[in-house]
Design an enzyme around this catalytic site. Structure first.
Site, PDB file in Angstrom:
ATOM      1  N   CYS A  80       0.227   0.547  -5.872  1.00  0.00           N
ATOM      2  CA  CYS A  80      -0.885  -0.421  -6.067  1.00  0.00           C
ATOM      3  C   CYS A  80      -2.085  -0.161  -5.389  1.00  0.00           C
ATOM      4  CB  CYS A  80       0.031  -1.512  -5.486  1.00  0.00           C
ATOM      5  SG  CYS A  80      -1.072  -3.129  -5.335  1.00  0.00           S
ATOM      6  N   CYS A  83      -3.286  -2.881  -2.847  1.00  0.00           N
ATOM      7  CA  CYS A  83      -2.341  -2.761  -1.818  1.00  0.00           C
ATOM      8  C   CYS A  83      -2.852  -1.516  -0.769  1.00  0.00           C
ATOM      9  CB  CYS A  83      -0.846  -2.169  -1.971  1.00  0.00           C
ATOM     10  SG  CYS A  83      -0.127  -3.515  -3.101  1.00  0.00           S
TER      11      CYS A  83
END
Length: 162
Positions: A80, A83
């Site tokens: 991600c 993230c």
């Protein structure tokens, strides 16, 4: 020099044991935790998580009944992009917060059962839990936050708990 290193390691161990239930969480740092460490920090029972709920108090062998500092949990995935952007921001916030909040992160792909129990719908997700014997969710935010946004979230949730 060896004695100084041993003293520093002992001091860090005592500091983490007084700060977290498992002794795995260090004040001022973000800790990538396993499911079992997270359950212990939250005071959740394995049997409840198996049933998809986390509401009953875990019984501590050491008689631990005192509330602990709140928890900010970052649920992320290694693939991600947002993230990855949040990770250094979370580290900076953790350094500033020190012992006032236990900051942890857990990989949603590695611990899918827990991500399901936590009802994670988007990544990254930051979830703030109170510091009670059985930690309860106070608020969550899906999406990337910068350091100031993370600190605002923790301050807002801390004032809601009072």
């Amino acid at each position: 020099m060896v004695q100084a290193l041993c003293n520093a390691m002992e001091q860090r161990f005592v500091q983490s044991k007084n700060f977290s239930r498992s002794g795995s969480i260090i004040p001022g740092e973000v800790t990538d935790v396993t499911e079992s460490v997270l359950l212990e920090e939250m005071g959740w029972l394995e049997s409840d998580v198996n049933n998809g709920v986390a509401t009953k108090p875990a019984t501590a062998d050491d008689g631990d009944t005192l509330p602990h500092s709140p928890i900010l949990l970052d649920v992320y995935a290694t693939w991600c992009g947002p993230c990855k952007m949040v990770a250094p921001q979370l580290e900076a916030a953790a350094q500033e917060l020190g012992p006032t909040c236990r900051i942890m992160k857990i990989d949603s792909d590695k611990y899918q059962r827990l991500a399901s129990v936590l009802r994670i719908g988007g990544l990254p997700t930051l979830v703030y839990f109170d510091g009670g014997n059985v930690s309860k969710e106070v608020k969550r935010v899906e999406g990337a936050l910068m350091k100031d946004g993370i600190l605002d979230l923790i301050n807002e949730c801390g004032s809601m708990a009072r």
